[in-house]
Design an enzyme around this catalytic site. Structure first.
Site, PDB file in Angstrom:
ATOM      1  N   GLY A  83     116.808 -55.104 -49.712  1.00 49.87           N
ATOM      2  CA  GLY A  83     116.264 -56.431 -50.040  1.00 49.87           C
ATOM      3  C   GLY A  83     114.795 -56.635 -49.721  1.00 49.87           C
ATOM      4  N   THR A  90     117.828 -49.217 -34.219  1.00 53.36           N
ATOM      5  CA  THR A  90     118.250 -48.050 -34.995  1.00 53.36           C
ATOM      6  C   THR A  90     119.025 -47.094 -34.103  1.00 53.36           C
ATOM      7  OG1 THR A  90     117.573 -46.043 -36.167  1.00 53.36           O
ATOM      8  CG2 THR A  90     115.939 -46.963 -34.701  1.00 53.36           C
ATOM      9  N   ASP A 102     118.934 -44.112 -34.559  1.00 53.90           N
ATOM     10  CA  ASP A 102     118.161 -42.861 -34.582  1.00 53.90           C
ATOM     11  C   ASP A 102     117.225 -42.713 -33.369  1.00 53.90           C
ATOM     12  OD1 ASP A 102     119.357 -42.563 -37.055  1.00 53.90           O
ATOM     13  OD2 ASP A 102     117.641 -43.369 -38.150  1.00 53.90           O
ATOM     14  N   GLY A 115     120.742 -39.381 -37.704  1.00 55.41           N
ATOM     15  CA  GLY A 115     119.480 -39.367 -36.956  1.00 55.41           C
ATOM     16  C   GLY A 115     118.247 -39.257 -37.843  1.00 55.41           C
ATOM     17  N   LEU A 151     130.882 -43.443 -38.718  1.00 53.79           N
ATOM     18  CA  LEU A 151     131.616 -43.734 -37.470  1.00 53.79           C
ATOM     19  C   LEU A 151     130.622 -43.965 -36.333  1.00 53.79           C
ATOM     20  CD1 LEU A 151     134.467 -41.088 -37.624  1.00 53.79           C
ATOM     21  CD2 LEU A 151     134.700 -43.563 -37.810  1.00 53.79           C
TER      22      LEU A 151
HETATM   23  O1  F6P Z   1     118.766 -45.031 -39.840  1.00 54.37           O
HETATM   24  C1  F6P Z   1     120.117 -45.105 -39.490  1.00 54.37           C
HETATM   25  C2  F6P Z   1     120.960 -44.207 -40.360  1.00 54.37           C
HETATM   26  O2  F6P Z   1     122.305 -44.320 -39.946  1.00 54.37           O
HETATM   27  C3  F6P Z   1     120.517 -42.746 -40.387  1.00 54.37           C
HETATM   28  O3  F6P Z   1     120.894 -42.047 -39.236  1.00 54.37           O
HETATM   29  C4  F6P Z   1     121.162 -42.282 -41.662  1.00 54.37           C
HETATM   30  O4  F6P Z   1     120.448 -41.186 -42.229  1.00 54.37           O
HETATM   31  C5  F6P Z   1     121.051 -43.484 -42.562  1.00 54.37           C
HETATM   32  O5  F6P Z   1     120.888 -44.610 -41.724  1.00 54.37           O
HETATM   33  C6  F6P Z   1     122.241 -43.696 -43.449  1.00 54.37           C
HETATM   34  O6  F6P Z   1     121.991 -44.797 -44.253  1.00 54.37           O
HETATM   35  P1  F6P Z   1     123.086 -45.429 -45.224  1.00 54.37           P
HETATM   36  O7  F6P Z   1     124.020 -46.242 -44.404  1.00 54.37           O
HETATM   37  O8  F6P Z   1     122.290 -46.263 -46.156  1.00 54.37           O
HETATM   38  O9  F6P Z   1     123.794 -44.291 -45.907  1.00 54.37           O
END
Ligand code: F6P
Length: 360
Positions: free
Chosen positions: A76, A138, A140, A183, A281
């Site tokens: 968004g 995050t 990450d 990550g 998960l």
């Molecule tokens: O940035 C958080 C994260 O979970 C990353 O670790 C992963 O690559 C990405 O988002 C996955 O994003 P989506 O939920 O859009 O598939």
């Protein structure tokens, strides 16, 4: 009349979002008698004025809950809002609608909880004069401005539990178990869960791997009498001279490197190889106490920044103190694992292989 502030969550969800919202609402009401408007689905809610008043009643019981009471989206961006029309897709600038609604709703401060994508949008609005305060989110943990983002330790805990569970089955079957964790381009989740779970091999984006080094490590453990291995692979890991592996290259969605590693090594070892991709998960479910506490401290500190008129700032954790830094510094400095840092060195001393090519 009570001062009105807004709060929104943007980007991917993360354990602890509700804990931030709860702390911010409680502190806004208890300490400052503010009225708090929850903005739905990130900046999309600002575009269409989808807001609801958050009271003590509306936040009751949300502390241990995963996800976000306010919902979220990672599509968004009001500055480049995707619209589908006859003839295809195009992007439209809808930031004007957000500015109009901020004015109309009388918001004197907006707390934006998000990762780097959401914070970039927040910074743009701040530069246009919107009174914004940010909270870093995050799993990450890839923002240099803060020691930890909330959600990271919960993801590490879920991944560690997965390593533990794979351990017993690996040992029973004499298998090489490869666990792929999230990550993005930072190896924090893989590194922390790999060490905490006692993995034998950890592959992270910051240390490109050589399949031969992985094979050598597995064989040397076999020579020592261990016929099974646990490998944790960050989704952004790449082979020396190679590239990241995507499930969707256009959307830049990482995934599948564990299968690549399995294919590269399986012909050269006499153990069976199996892959588990942990996926979302790691993002869902209840935050662990560390994240609940951090999220709570962030939520309260963000409201204090609004009250002091310190806009364009982001709350951060530094040496166990909550401080504030410019949002700009947070989005311009990603944090990656230092291949010669203390945590990696510790892992090496324990005999963990990072799949690096052997020198010479
Ligand atoms: O940035 C958080 C994260 O979970 C990353 O670790 C992963 O690559 C990405 O988002 C996955 O994003 P989506 O939920 O859009 O598939």
């Amino acid at each position: 009349m009570a001062k009105k502030i807004g709060i929104l969550t943007g980007g991917g969800d993360c354990p602890g979002l509700n804990a931030v919202i709860r702390a911010a609402v409680k502190s806004a009401i208890n300490d400052y008698s503010y009225e708090v408007l929850g903005i739905e689905a990130g900046f999309e809610g600002l575009m269409v004025s989808a807001v609801k008043t958050l009271t003590m009643e509306s936040i009751r019981g949300i502390l241990p809950k995963g996800g976000t009471l306010l919902r979220t989206t990672n599509r968004g961006n009001p500055f480049e809002y995707p619209v589908t029309e006859e003839g295809g897709k195009r992007c439209e600038d809808r930031s004007g609608a957000c500015l109009y609604n901020i004015e109309r709703l009388g918001l004197e401060g907006i707390i934006v909880i998000g990762g780097d994508g959401t914070l970039k949008i927040a910074e743009r609005f701040y530069e246009m004069g919107v009174p914004i305060v940010a909270v870093p989110k995050t799993i990450d943990n890839d923002l240099d401005a803060t020691d930890y983002t909330f959600g990271f330790m919960t993801a590490v805990s879920v991944a560690t539990d997965a390593v533990d569970r794979l351990h017993s089955t690996a040992e029973s079957h004499n298998r090489v178990m490869i666990l792929e964790v999230m990550g993005r381009n930072a190896g924090w989740i893989a590194l922390y869960s790999g060490i905490a779970g006692g993995a034998d091999i950890i592959l992270i984006p910051e240390i490109p791997y050589d399949p031969q080094a992985i094979v050598d490590s597995i064989k040397s453990r076999q020579e020592e009498g261990s016929d099974f291995d646990l490998m944790v692979v960050a989704e952004g890991a790449k082979r020396v001279g190679g590239e990241e592996v995507y499930t969707d290259k256009v959307a830049k969605r990482l995934g599948g490197v564990a299968y690549q590693v399995a294919t590269e090594i399986s012909e050269h070892i006499d153990l069976e190889t199996r892959v588990t991709v942990l996926g979302h998960l790691q993002r869902g479910g209840s935050p662990i106490p560390f994240d609940r506490l951090l999220a709570t401290r962030y939520g309260k500190a963000a409201v204090d920044l609004v009250a002091r008129g310190k806009f364009g700032r982001m709350v951060a954790l530094r040496q166990d103190k909550i401080v504030d830094v410019p949002i700009l510094s947070a989005i311009s400095n990603p944090k990656y694992v230092d291949p010669s840092g203390q945590v990696v060195t510790t892992a090496r001393s324990l005999g963990i292989s990072f799949g690096e090519p052997t020198k010479g």
